[in-house]
Design an enzyme around this catalytic site. Sequence first.
Site, PDB file in Angstrom:
ATOM      1  CD  GLU A 250      -9.450  -8.223  -2.178  1.00 58.45           C
ATOM      2  OE1 GLU A 250      -8.605  -7.359  -2.459  1.00 58.45           O
ATOM      3  OE2 GLU A 250     -10.551  -7.616  -1.589  1.00 58.45           O
TER       4      GLU A 250
ATOM      5  CB  CYS B  61      -9.821  -1.513  -8.841  1.00 60.15           C
ATOM      6  SG  CYS B  61     -10.646  -2.624  -7.688  1.00 60.15           S
TER       7      CYS B  61
ATOM      8  CG  HIS C  17      -2.003  -1.167   0.722  1.00 58.06           C
ATOM      9  ND1 HIS C  17      -2.047  -2.132   1.694  1.00 58.06           N
ATOM     10  CD2 HIS C  17      -3.015  -0.763   0.009  1.00 58.06           C
ATOM     11  CE1 HIS C  17      -3.154  -2.811   0.415  1.00 58.06           C
ATOM     12  NE2 HIS C  17      -3.947  -2.150   0.031  1.00 58.06           N
TER      13      HIS C  17
ATOM     14  CG  ASP D 116      -5.140  -8.863  -1.818  1.00 60.45           C
ATOM     15  OD1 ASP D 116      -4.046  -8.461  -1.161  1.00 60.45           O
ATOM     16  OD2 ASP D 116      -5.958  -7.236  -1.669  1.00 60.45           O
TER      17      ASP D 116
HETATM   18  C1  PEP Z   1      -5.979  -5.366  -4.868  1.00 67.03           C
HETATM   19  O1  PEP Z   1      -6.419  -6.484  -4.298  1.00 67.03           O
HETATM   20  O2  PEP Z   1      -5.598  -5.541  -6.163  1.00 67.03           O
HETATM   21  C2  PEP Z   1      -6.918  -4.110  -4.228  1.00 67.03           C
HETATM   22  C3  PEP Z   1      -7.472  -3.312  -4.878  1.00 67.03           C
HETATM   23  O3  PEP Z   1      -6.896  -4.281  -3.362  1.00 67.03           O
HETATM   24  P1  PEP Z   1      -6.132  -3.173  -2.093  1.00 67.03           P
HETATM   25  O4  PEP Z   1      -4.552  -2.868  -3.061  1.00 67.03           O
HETATM   26  O5  PEP Z   1      -5.902  -1.818  -1.149  1.00 67.03           O
HETATM   27  O6  PEP Z   1      -5.660  -4.626  -1.170  1.00 67.03           O
HETATM   28 MG    MG Z   2      -7.401  -6.030  -2.238  1.00 67.52          MG
END
Ligand code: PEP
Ligand code: MG
Length: 571
Positions: free
Chosen positions: A432, A503, A191, A456
């Site tokens: 995911e 996403c 993140h 994920d």
């Molecule tokens: C993902 O897992 O691709 C996602 C968009 O969620 P995060 O990156 O917040 O886990």
């Molecule tokens: Mg995720």
Amino acid sequence: MSNNFKGIAASNGVAIAKAYLLVDPDLSFTKTTITDVTAEQARVDDASKAASADVKIIKSRAEKNLGADEAQVFEAHLMVLSDPEMSGAFNQKIADDKVNAEQAVKEVTDMYIGMFEAMTDNAYMQERAADIRDVTKRILSHLLNVALPNPALIDEEVVLVSKDLTPSDTSQLDRQFVKGILTDLGGRTAHASIMARTLEIPAVVGSEVATQTITAGVTVIVDGLTGDVIVDPDAETLATYQQKAADYLAQRAEWALLKDQQSVSADGKNFVLGANIGSPKDMDAVLENGSEGVGLYRTEFLYMESDHLPTEDEQFEAYKAVVEKMAGKPVTVRTMDIGGDKNLSYWKLPEEENPFLGYRAIRISLDQTEIFRTQLRALLRASAYGNLWIMFPMIATLGEFRAAKKVYLEERAKLEEAGVSMGEIKLGIMIEIPAAAVLADKFAKEVDFFSIGTNDLIGYTMAADRGNDKVAYLYQPYNPSILRLINNVIAAAHNEGKFVAMCGEMAGDPIAVPVLMGMGLDEFSMSAPSVLQTRSLMKKLDTVDMKSLAEKALDAETNEEVIALVEAATK
Ligand code: PEP
Ligand code: MG
């Protein structure tokens, strides 16, 4: 000998500035027996006063850079520092046990922290424990005469060098001064890396050696495009990279011309290009980059940046601000995804062996339904102000989706009865977890849309932690195994006439985009600064050609083979 090295390119751009080392200093000490009680008590008193003076400066900086709400946590630190009960306990300890000031501070604060942390169902007390832990570090640093680095105090252009960055460290960075980020640990989809991209700060992560190699104040070049790091460059190298930085900015200026255009392929097929956000503050970048929607609002950052569980009204204001700014364009809000690497300072989750596979996201929401209901009410109320969609993170089973939908419908019915106006809301899930990707045909009958979270999904499919640079080679978005899962999800959604977005970071990856266009993905949502680059790429590609590229990629054997296929099809 050159001290140059390479890490993982995590956020585009080139940064050149002096290194600022954000490394936790050694605050260890030995317990000693003292004779002069008054002198020792005076040392604690002086250290506490000096700590208060630091916090006051940090607080006023934070107020200026981040706003009064986010500076609130420092007010709590000041309260701890001026608490007569705490200072009385320090003095008492020194007088009773004849121990040095450091030992007295440690024993007393450990006692308070233990007491507060034991109150596991009281978030307020858990917050106090976190405050005391911070304040203790600060007092000890003065007693031991060790400088405590603090990113909030940076007031010149720097490259921030640290072992690792937590999402909450990253959220406090001031991009006016922090020109580049360089870490020992972390992967491209951790993140902190995602946030660096949102803040448009060039970053190289997972270098393993940055904090050992670099000394404070030396000039560093961080090439976020290639992962190269140059330490103390000579004049020629410096000039080369200054040119590279300028070229990158010129390229961005060219992409900026596409801001108000549609996202359309060479043969006229429209796609939706969305942006991912973590806070209403990110909306300026979303609008500046001509995004056609918010494809992912990571609401957990609202919880992480606060020092308490955000109330329904606090949440309502944040969600309303975002949907209003998008003026009718869709905003997909994800219910909170706490857990994994996203923790709350004021609410300690149980210690777990494998937090990424543990108690997180929808699993918490379905367990602590009051927290979930509060969030859903805030979302339902905000839906009256724009085009709001809701999705649930980390869905593994149909049972979880049905349970979450049931809670949503109950809250909706209550608000309806109370006469609250609400918009139509599409209800979807993140795909995911491989189990949901495989069973997408069944999910597609019940949801309004999917959003594929590849960060994920790739991690779980490859069994490789997304934040661990040692296994970063397994982040293989083009591996046919991943492509087949994605293709299955897109086909399943379209078979039921449902919308399918992505996403995860893969949605803005120039190698993946041609293949995903060929598979017919409807929406690509990414860090806002990648939107225009992707729009520019899409304009050059024909979807009929991309469809045959996708077919070949699905039949390939390796990640590398797919990269070669994409290069051949797009050159
Ligand atoms: C993902 O897992 O691709 C996602 C968009 O969620 P995060 O990156 O917040 O886990
Ligand atoms: Mg995720």
